[in-house]
Scaffold this motif. Structure first.
Motif, PDB file in Angstrom:
ATOM      1  N   ASP A 152      54.148  37.966  65.791  1.00 47.05           N
ATOM      2  CA  ASP A 152      52.803  38.534  65.783  1.00 47.05           C
ATOM      3  C   ASP A 152      52.850  39.849  65.018  1.00 47.05           C
ATOM      4  O   ASP A 152      53.886  40.236  64.482  1.00 47.05           O
ATOM      5  CB  ASP A 152      52.269  38.725  67.205  1.00 47.05           C
ATOM      6  CG  ASP A 152      53.149  39.648  68.046  1.00 47.05           C
ATOM      7  OD1 ASP A 152      54.108  40.245  67.501  1.00 47.05           O
ATOM      8  OD2 ASP A 152      52.889  39.778  69.255  1.00 47.05           O
ATOM      9  N   ARG A 202      46.465  34.244  63.347  1.00 43.31           N
ATOM     10  CA  ARG A 202      47.625  35.065  63.691  1.00 43.31           C
ATOM     11  C   ARG A 202      47.320  35.885  64.941  1.00 43.31           C
ATOM     12  O   ARG A 202      46.176  36.260  65.191  1.00 43.31           O
ATOM     13  CB  ARG A 202      47.965  36.044  62.542  1.00 43.31           C
ATOM     14  CG  ARG A 202      48.174  35.384  61.185  1.00 43.31           C
ATOM     15  CD  ARG A 202      49.331  34.417  61.184  1.00 43.31           C
ATOM     16  NE  ARG A 202      49.772  34.078  59.825  1.00 43.31           N
ATOM     17  CZ  ARG A 202      50.671  33.132  59.547  1.00 43.31           C
ATOM     18  NH1 ARG A 202      51.211  32.430  60.537  1.00 43.31           N
ATOM     19  NH2 ARG A 202      51.027  32.898  58.299  1.00 43.31           N
ATOM     20  N   ARG A 203      48.370  36.167  65.710  1.00 45.54           N
ATOM     21  CA  ARG A 203      48.235  37.064  66.853  1.00 45.54           C
ATOM     22  C   ARG A 203      48.453  38.490  66.395  1.00 45.54           C
ATOM     23  O   ARG A 203      49.462  38.802  65.754  1.00 45.54           O
ATOM     24  CB  ARG A 203      49.259  36.693  67.925  1.00 45.54           C
ATOM     25  CG  ARG A 203      48.763  35.676  68.918  1.00 45.54           C
ATOM     26  CD  ARG A 203      47.892  36.306  69.994  1.00 45.54           C
ATOM     27  NE  ARG A 203      48.705  37.288  70.720  1.00 45.54           N
ATOM     28  CZ  ARG A 203      48.538  38.585  70.639  1.00 45.54           C
ATOM     29  NH1 ARG A 203      47.557  39.098  69.905  1.00 45.54           N
ATOM     30  NH2 ARG A 203      49.326  39.412  71.306  1.00 45.54           N
TER      31      ARG A 203
END
Length: 560
Positions: A377, A466-467
């Motif tokens: 992340d 996406r984180r």
């Protein structure tokens, strides 16, 4: 003074989170395998409870009545540990150990004995499934005999059988390189631990073993493996013999045995078996879903779910919104984020922050800062010299990025730090349940998707989700924030332990307070004249300096 304690297993029940590792570090003969122990030590006072603790760890015993003895022959190990009856285990109150330390000698256990029993072989019963066998072995593993201390004698533990080393291996063992001085230090925050360790392939196997422990919610085992992994990662040489492993802090007989197993087979038996067992494969799959921990993974399995489709078909309305997002974007969130993309996301965040208030600074933290080629992340810390700007800014930041369509989903958002006046989290005394770590700064955990793509080639946005974590820190403690979000997990754990034990401080990513004396805030980041640091990285270096720690660049904080 070196005290000749017998081999001790420490029961984790009834200890505070910070209390247990400190006590473990004081026991020179600590084992994490109860079957090896002559003494089981803990906060237990009743015989029935002692028997239950042994039984819950698959150690069956038959009570042995104490006979009248005197001196060191009363089973108290008062200086003669060679005469121990290996077939008998004694459950002893914690005070036996602390009183022995205070008096400088190993006291007889007679006044502290809760229960003693002779070990019995397990009774035969229903066959154990492969998955249960894996978890049982993971639960019973001994990942290290004790933490390191250059003043402690070697632990007297019963080593598992190892095949004889060859003549060449024995010769290598006799000419091993000297152990670096920093590996005699107790805390991993005092050691350089590089990203690409010589024994990284073996470390990856140990991490998988730690995950098995995690899935059993075995916090003691997880911590033991973490200690071993950090020590192996800090060792600057490629292992050349089995005996070389035992020199490292936290690497006892079990780690030696696992190293030999890995060296001979390129894999650990439990890891291989876990990969071939349906139950473990499913638990690992569920555990990888964002928002799902070990307990929830077991809950999903117990409901009869075996894959993501089962969750969607049978449990969609029963799981949380965060878990729904984790399932929906499972494959995308499993993909690693290349460094170039991490930088692009971070620069977009900084650009939007400065559009609102010029003067923001930013540091990309997490695995990216430690040098990883790709990250799970993106973690970004923002700060501004004006405290009025950072106060309650996280909500504004999220709204701006949502409007620009970069944030597709906001998972959690917190302005807890602003709510307490952007002050370091309060010190509420030993044993308090006050929060710490990641939960004390203003932050937002979001799902990110770049809204820009060539619409002539695709009608739907092809960019992966996406984180991203956006953290806001006030300037006066931003060095603590950067330190707290950069290091590997064990580095951060040991930094807090070091601050507590050596400095009498409580370290937190929101700042540092004294333990006791009102818990006042300690300014680690201003110069001698009280001037704040000119930038975030200078603030971080001052934190190391004022804690009495040698500066370690981020690439040397990779404890795993």
């Amino acid at each position: 003074m070196d005290l000749s304690f017998p081999t001790i297993f420490l029961l984790p029940a009834h200890f505070e989170a910070d209390e247990l590792p400190e006590l473990e570090s004081q026991i020179p003969t600590l084992t994490y395998d109860i079957n090896e122990a002559s003494i089981v030590l803990g906060k237990v006072a009743k015989k029935a409870r002692a028997v239950l603790e042994l039984r819950s760890r698959k150690l069956l015993t038959e009570e042995v009545q104490s006979a009248p003895h005197n001196g060191e022959e009363d089973g108290g190990f008062g200086g003669n540990t060679e005469a121990i009856d290996d077939s008998v285990v004694r459950v002893v109150r914690l005070e036996w150990f602390t009183d022995s330390l205070a008096q400088g000698k190993v006291l007889p256990v007679s006044d502290y004995l809760v229960y003693q029993g002779r070990k019995k072989a397990p009774t035969s019963g229903q066959p154990v499934s492969k998955a249960e066998g894996i978890l049982k072995r993971a639960r019973e593993d001994d990942t290290g005999s004790r933490p390191s201390s250059q003043h402690q004698r070697p632990a007297r533990v019963r080593r598992p059988h190892l095949a004889q080393e060859s003549t060449s291996e024995h010769e290598r063992a006799m000419t091993l390189p000297p152990l670096p001085d920093y590996l005699h230090k107790q805390y991993s925050c005092q050691r350089p631990t590089p990203l690409n360790a010589p024994n990284s392939a073996f470390i990856e196997q140990l991490k998988k073993m730690r995950t098995l422990r995690t899935l059993e919610s075995d916090e003691v085992g997880v911590r033991a493996y973490s200690t071993s992994i950090a020590a192996v990662a800090a060792y600057p040489y490629l292992f050349s013999s089995v005996s070389e492993v035992a020199r490292l802090p936290g690497c006892g007989p079990k780690i030696e045995e696992l190293y030999k197993q890995w060296r001979d087979n390129d894999c650990l038996d439990d890891v291989r078996e876990a990969a071939s067992t349906e139950r473990m494969r499913v638990l690992l799959l569920f555990y990888e879903i964002w928002g799902v921990g070990a307990k929830t993974a077991h809950d999903f399995y117990s409901r009869g779910w075996r894959d993501l489709d089962d969750i969607v078909e049978f449990g969609w309305s029963e799981i949380t919104r965060v878990q729904q997002i984790g399932v929906k974007y499972y494959e995308e969130l499993q993909e690693k984020v290349p460094r170039a993309e991490v930088e692009a996301i971070a620069n977009t965040i900084l650009e939007h922050a400065n559009e609102k208030h010029e003067g923001f600074q930013m540091v990309i933290v997490g695995g990216y800062r430690r040098g990883k080629a790709s990250s799970g992340d993106v973690d970004v810390i923002l700060s501004h010299p004006d405290p009025l700007v950072t106060e309650f800014f996280i909500g504004e930041m999220v709204r701006r990025l949502e409007k620009a369509q970069y944030i597709s989903h906001t998972l959690t958002i917190s302005d807890a730090n602003s709510e307490r006046g952007q002050a370091a989290i309060a010190w509420k005394g030993e044993g308090s349940k006050a929060g710490g770590g990641f939960d004390t700064l203003d932050k937002a955990m979001v799902v990110w998707q770049d809204p820009n793509w060539d619409k002539t080639k695709a009608a739907k946005n092809p960019n992966p989700h996406r984180r991203v974590d956006i953290i806001i820190s006030p300037w006066k403690t931003v060095g603590c924030a950067v330190v707290g979000w950069t290091g590997g997990t064990t580095f951060e754990r040991d930094l807090r332990r070091y601050c507590k034990k050596v400095k009498g401080l409580k370290f937190d990513s929101s700042g540092v307070r004294r333990r006791g004396d009102g818990g006042e805030w300690v300014d680690l980041e201003s110069d001698a004249d009280g001037n704040p640091a000119p930038d975030m990285l200078t603030a971080e270096k001052r934190v190391f300096e004022n804690l009495g720690l040698e500066w370690r660049p981020p690439e040397e904080r990779c404890t795993g």
